[in-house]
Design an enzyme around this catalytic site. Sequence first.
Site, short mmCIF file in Angstrom:
data_model
loop_
_atom_site.label_atom_id
_atom_site.label_comp_id
_atom_site.label_asym_id
_atom_site.label_seq_id
_atom_site.Cartn_x
_atom_site.Cartn_y
_atom_site.Cartn_z
N HIS A 237 -69.42 -6.53 17.68
CA HIS A 237 -69.28 -7.88 17.11
C HIS A 237 -70.54 -8.70 17.33
O HIS A 237 -70.49 -9.91 17.58
CB HIS A 237 -68.07 -8.59 17.74
N LYS B 218 -63.47 -1.50 12.21
CA LYS B 218 -64.73 -2.06 12.71
C LYS B 218 -64.55 -2.52 14.15
O LYS B 218 -63.58 -3.18 14.48
CB LYS B 218 -65.15 -3.23 11.83
N SER C 215 -69.54 -0.96 16.56
CA SER C 215 -69.95 -2.36 16.59
C SER C 215 -69.45 -3.02 17.85
O SER C 215 -68.42 -2.63 18.40
CB SER C 215 -69.36 -3.09 15.36
N SER D 246 -65.11 -11.65 5.03
CA SER D 246 -64.25 -11.86 6.19
C SER D 246 -63.02 -12.68 5.81
O SER D 246 -63.08 -13.56 4.95
CB SER D 246 -65.04 -12.61 7.27
#
Length: 384
Positions: A281, A257, A279, A112
């Site tokens: 999150h 994402k 996703s 990340s």
Amino acid sequence: MAHNFNKKYPSIDDLKDKAQKRMPRFAFEYLDGGCNEDVNLHRNTSELREVQLQPNYLRSHKGSSLKTSLFGIDYDAPFGIAPVGLQGLMWPNAPEILAKAAFQHNIPFILSTVTTSSIERISELTEGKAWFQLYHPTESALRDDIIKRAEAAHCPVLVILCDVPTFGFRPRDIRNGLAMPPSMSVQNILQILGKPTWALNTLKYGQPSFETLKPYMPKGLDLKQLGKFMDQTFSGRLNAERIKPIRDMWKGKLVIKGVASHEDAEEAIRLGLDGIIVSNHGGRQLDAGESTIKPLETIAEKYGDQITVMMDSGIRSGPDIARSLASGAQFTFLGRSFMYGVGALGKQGGDHTISLLKAELQQVMEQLCCENVNDFPNHLIKKN
């Protein structure tokens, strides 16, 4: 099955319980929590576990293999380590522990932008095999410089994040002072004193910081100034105008994402992206949203032959990975499970968690008479 793991912790729940005992409460709650009332956090896993698989016991079986190919790279399992922010806050040196384990097990690790190790360090540990997830900067010059660093580090895949147009409303983090700007209260200091292993490791590896962002940050920022810097420097809202220059600049595989709708999947295809990660999150952004498995099922069916469809959020175990693959995901990623692993077992946590997930998934495959991961959809019990 020759997958070795610590038999004292034969499930992700065991790791979670152990991690909670070793981590300060503010750090564990940052890892474990969702947003608002945690409705979607729990929905992610509960609705995924409604997926049922059909075994074939009388069919000839030559063995099961976890190996899979993704973007032309052969991996030893159909799952990887999802990007997680502030990993070193939750457990000291966590990104390096997990990157090393991913490299040793030949699965992808995604770094990340806002975690606590740099692009260059993780590239060194993984021999350039780690992916990088870009949290979109407000200024194009900063964006381009970070992308150039990822390219120089030989990252094979760049992941751009679309599901954080604004920070999630997370009551536990607000109470613990981990919102932006963060703060360290007397209560948090007392929690640290009660977790000596965490505290000693933090002393050993140093106070966690945004290592990838250090070249762009003014020196000597206090906590309030750090919050202002992050707010001014990054904007999580993506659109076609912001994605196009990234697609033009990045010559490797480009993945988005946070896709949770057909409209966003179609836009990703139109913009020439190579993959999407369905996703939400980890249930940390929109409590009123769907669980991840719900849009995955229809997105994979409609667009799986046009773009690589992957999934994260709600996956906690080998059977969960199997359910996701059977529902149409071509690959899966897990975040919290790996952080529970390092929180529980430190340096051994990454290796243990990967080995455990491999063992669980292999058992499911052999039980189903599923010889390779591409065969999972043939074992899905479809609802009427």
